[in-house]
Design a protein around this motif. Structure first.
Motif, mmCIF file in Angstrom:
data_model
loop_
_atom_site.group_PDB
_atom_site.id
_atom_site.type_symbol
_atom_site.label_atom_id
_atom_site.label_comp_id
_atom_site.label_asym_id
_atom_site.label_seq_id
_atom_site.Cartn_x
_atom_site.Cartn_y
_atom_site.Cartn_z
ATOM 1 N N ALA A 45 -66.244 -16.977 -64.159
ATOM 2 C CA ALA A 45 -64.848 -17.350 -63.679
ATOM 3 C C ALA A 45 -65.087 -18.502 -62.776
ATOM 4 O O ALA A 45 -66.154 -18.874 -62.104
ATOM 5 C CB ALA A 45 -64.644 -16.072 -62.934
ATOM 6 N N SER A 96 -57.674 -19.666 -56.131
ATOM 7 C CA SER A 96 -57.490 -18.885 -57.466
ATOM 8 C C SER A 96 -58.841 -18.830 -58.318
ATOM 9 O O SER A 96 -59.697 -19.838 -58.225
ATOM 10 C CB SER A 96 -56.378 -19.244 -58.293
ATOM 11 O OG SER A 96 -56.524 -20.486 -58.918
ATOM 12 N N THR A 119 -60.014 -18.750 -62.251
ATOM 13 C CA THR A 119 -59.818 -18.753 -63.605
ATOM 14 C C THR A 119 -60.620 -18.328 -64.481
ATOM 15 O O THR A 119 -61.953 -18.768 -64.400
ATOM 16 C CB THR A 119 -59.539 -20.325 -64.210
ATOM 17 O OG1 THR A 119 -58.637 -20.854 -63.431
ATOM 18 C CG2 THR A 119 -59.043 -20.315 -65.425
ATOM 19 N N ASN A 157 -61.614 -4.931 -60.774
ATOM 20 C CA ASN A 157 -60.577 -6.102 -61.355
ATOM 21 C C ASN A 157 -59.934 -6.740 -60.384
ATOM 22 O O ASN A 157 -59.672 -6.432 -59.080
ATOM 23 C CB ASN A 157 -59.727 -5.272 -62.365
ATOM 24 C CG ASN A 157 -58.762 -4.356 -61.347
ATOM 25 O OD1 ASN A 157 -59.436 -3.180 -61.330
ATOM 26 N ND2 ASN A 157 -57.742 -4.662 -60.956
ATOM 27 N N HIS A 158 -59.392 -7.828 -60.593
ATOM 28 C CA HIS A 158 -58.121 -8.395 -59.805
ATOM 29 C C HIS A 158 -57.103 -8.395 -60.855
ATOM 30 O O HIS A 158 -56.909 -7.591 -61.713
ATOM 31 C CB HIS A 158 -58.372 -9.770 -59.423
ATOM 32 C CG HIS A 158 -59.640 -9.587 -58.333
ATOM 33 N ND1 HIS A 158 -60.832 -9.504 -58.566
ATOM 34 C CD2 HIS A 158 -59.375 -9.815 -56.885
ATOM 35 C CE1 HIS A 158 -61.576 -9.470 -57.470
ATOM 36 N NE2 HIS A 158 -60.752 -9.800 -56.357
ATOM 37 N N ASN A 159 -55.926 -9.255 -60.704
ATOM 38 C CA ASN A 159 -54.846 -9.212 -61.561
ATOM 39 C C ASN A 159 -55.022 -10.196 -62.668
ATOM 40 O O ASN A 159 -54.501 -9.830 -63.781
ATOM 41 C CB ASN A 159 -53.564 -9.752 -60.763
ATOM 42 C CG ASN A 159 -53.874 -11.182 -60.151
ATOM 43 O OD1 ASN A 159 -54.978 -11.702 -59.907
ATOM 44 N ND2 ASN A 159 -52.671 -12.068 -60.009
ATOM 45 N N PHE A 160 -55.811 -10.870 -62.690
ATOM 46 C CA PHE A 160 -56.079 -11.793 -64.131
ATOM 47 C C PHE A 160 -56.695 -11.219 -64.975
ATOM 48 O O PHE A 160 -56.396 -11.754 -66.245
ATOM 49 C CB PHE A 160 -56.743 -13.216 -63.726
ATOM 50 C CG PHE A 160 -57.990 -12.816 -63.218
ATOM 51 C CD1 PHE A 160 -59.201 -12.602 -63.924
ATOM 52 C CD2 PHE A 160 -58.247 -13.190 -61.707
ATOM 53 C CE1 PHE A 160 -60.640 -12.233 -63.147
ATOM 54 C CE2 PHE A 160 -59.513 -12.789 -61.039
ATOM 55 C CZ PHE A 160 -60.369 -12.615 -61.631
ATOM 56 N N GLU A 161 -57.250 -10.199 -65.140
ATOM 57 C CA GLU A 161 -57.686 -9.472 -66.174
ATOM 58 C C GLU A 161 -56.742 -8.551 -67.101
ATOM 59 O O GLU A 161 -57.023 -8.176 -68.165
ATOM 60 C CB GLU A 161 -58.931 -8.057 -65.706
ATOM 61 C CG GLU A 161 -59.954 -8.850 -65.317
ATOM 62 C CD GLU A 161 -60.299 -8.996 -63.718
ATOM 63 O OE1 GLU A 161 -61.261 -9.107 -63.343
ATOM 64 O OE2 GLU A 161 -58.897 -8.930 -62.939
ATOM 65 N N VAL A 181 -53.841 -10.333 -67.715
ATOM 66 C CA VAL A 181 -52.801 -11.332 -68.351
ATOM 67 C C VAL A 181 -53.461 -11.784 -69.656
ATOM 68 O O VAL A 181 -54.718 -11.799 -69.595
ATOM 69 C CB VAL A 181 -52.881 -12.439 -67.243
ATOM 70 C CG1 VAL A 181 -52.014 -13.430 -67.909
ATOM 71 C CG2 VAL A 181 -52.283 -11.982 -66.091
ATOM 72 N N ASN A 234 -54.907 -13.714 -72.592
ATOM 73 C CA ASN A 234 -55.454 -15.363 -72.316
ATOM 74 C C ASN A 234 -54.873 -16.036 -73.788
ATOM 75 O O ASN A 234 -53.982 -15.598 -74.223
ATOM 76 C CB ASN A 234 -56.892 -15.126 -72.387
ATOM 77 C CG ASN A 234 -57.592 -14.584 -73.773
ATOM 78 O OD1 ASN A 234 -56.833 -14.252 -74.726
ATOM 79 N ND2 ASN A 234 -58.978 -14.240 -73.712
ATOM 80 N N TRP A 284 -54.175 -4.755 -57.543
ATOM 81 C CA TRP A 284 -54.616 -5.725 -58.159
ATOM 82 C C TRP A 284 -53.790 -5.260 -59.680
ATOM 83 O O TRP A 284 -53.397 -6.265 -60.412
ATOM 84 C CB TRP A 284 -55.764 -6.231 -58.246
ATOM 85 C CG TRP A 284 -55.942 -7.116 -57.068
ATOM 86 C CD1 TRP A 284 -57.124 -6.654 -56.324
ATOM 87 C CD2 TRP A 284 -55.513 -8.380 -56.687
ATOM 88 N NE1 TRP A 284 -57.035 -7.782 -55.110
ATOM 89 C CE2 TRP A 284 -56.178 -8.736 -55.543
ATOM 90 C CE3 TRP A 284 -54.374 -9.335 -57.234
ATOM 91 C CZ2 TRP A 284 -55.907 -9.727 -54.779
ATOM 92 C CZ3 TRP A 284 -54.259 -10.331 -56.343
ATOM 93 C CH2 TRP A 284 -54.847 -10.529 -55.420
ATOM 94 N N GLY A 329 -50.782 -7.225 -61.557
ATOM 95 C CA GLY A 329 -50.862 -7.948 -62.872
ATOM 96 C C GLY A 329 -50.006 -7.106 -64.035
ATOM 97 O O GLY A 329 -50.253 -7.713 -64.959
#
Length: 289
Positions: free
Chosen positions: A126, A134, A136, A166-170, A172, A174, A201, A205
């Motif tokens: 990441a 943030s 990525t 986790n956070h929120n990006f997991e 979303v 890819n 989170w 997400g």
């Protein structure tokens, strides 16, 4: 002289009983000390004492430097928390590498910590943007799963359990159309890797935690709890919009063994100390015990 001695003994006994009563009040739930990270760096003894007095039973640490956790040796942390009737349950080890993993695991074992938690994809999986604050996430999910599995095997050999937070990006998709969190659940062996699901989170997400509990039963060993206000920001448990009661109905199928309050930030003048008190009451109101 006898009267003075008797008075002294009475006052000593009263103080001990009063102190015991403060610490031995109804105890439930855990708190991640990351909520009080700045204060912990300044005065860990006072802050841990306060967390115990609020009524939290477990704590999660989020600091490790040069073999010490918040400036304490693993043995000192264990004794400090145990003396207050708490357990050092879990640790966020975002600094883990293949070179230091064995040392981290050994020190957490000395501290009596049960769960080694990966708080964000480690080891270059990441990238943090400091300007936008943030993360990525790498799309090399196969490589990340190999790293997590290796760490999970190391933890198991030492009697610890590895969890991914986790956070929120997991949640979303890819560029390959893959939802990373789903990929992890499908490809990580529960014998070696399970999950500390951060419910805030997950909701942030766009995920429904209950749907995950039902699809992947038994995988979510710890729940991270913080609420979401009307603006989508952090709020103490019970002071926001997340339907924890609905999730709690699925506690058993989820595999939840512990739950931990986290308050990443506070606002509107609220202090972290005030937030953890509101959350502790909120836990009880929702039926956590």
């Amino acid at each position: 002289m006898k009267r003075i001695i008797h008075t002294t003994l009475f006052l000593t006994l009263f103080f001990c009983l009063f102190s015991a009563n403060v610490i031995s009040q109804e105890r439930y739930g855990g708190l991640t000390l990351y909520t009080l990270q700045r204060q912990m760096m300044q005065n860990p003894d006072e802050i841990i004492q306060d967390v115990a007095e609020v009524g939290y039973k477990d704590n999660e640490v989020a600091d490790y430097r040069d073999g010490k956790i918040y400036g304490m040796t693993p043995e000192e942390l264990k004794k400090k928390t145990n003396d207050l009737g708490m357990e050092p349950l879990s640790a966020h080890m975002g600094m883990v590498t293949m070179e230091n993993a064995d040392q981290l695991i050994a020190d957490l074992e000395k501290a009596g910590i049960k769960y080694f938690v990966i708080p964000v994809p480690p080891m270059g999986y990441a990238e943090f943007n400091r300007e936008e604050r943030s993360l990525t996430m790498s799309e090399d999910l196969e490589g990340l799963c190999e790293v997590l599995t290796t760490l999970g095997k190391k933890c198991k050999e030492a009697g610890l359990e590895l969890l991914y937070h986790n956070h929120n990006f997991e949640f979303v998709k890819n560029s390959k159309g893959i939802i990373p969190y789903d990929y992890f659940l499908e490809n990580l062996d529960p014998e070696f890797v399970n999950f500390e699901i951060d419910l805030y989170w997950a909701v942030k997400g766009g995920a429904d935690p209950v749907a995950y509990f039902e699809k992947y039963p038994g995988r979510f060993k710890i729940w991270h709890l913080k609420d979401m206000d009307e603006e989508g920001d952090f709020a103490p448990v019970g002071a926001g919009t997340i339907d924890f009661a609905r999730m709690l109905e699925k506690k058993d199928i989820s595999g939840m063994e512990y739950y931990i309050v986290e308050q990443d930030r506070t606002k509107d003048g609220m202090t972290p100390q005030e937030a953890i008190r509101i959350s502790h009451k909120g836990l009880k109101d929702f039926g956590f015990n």
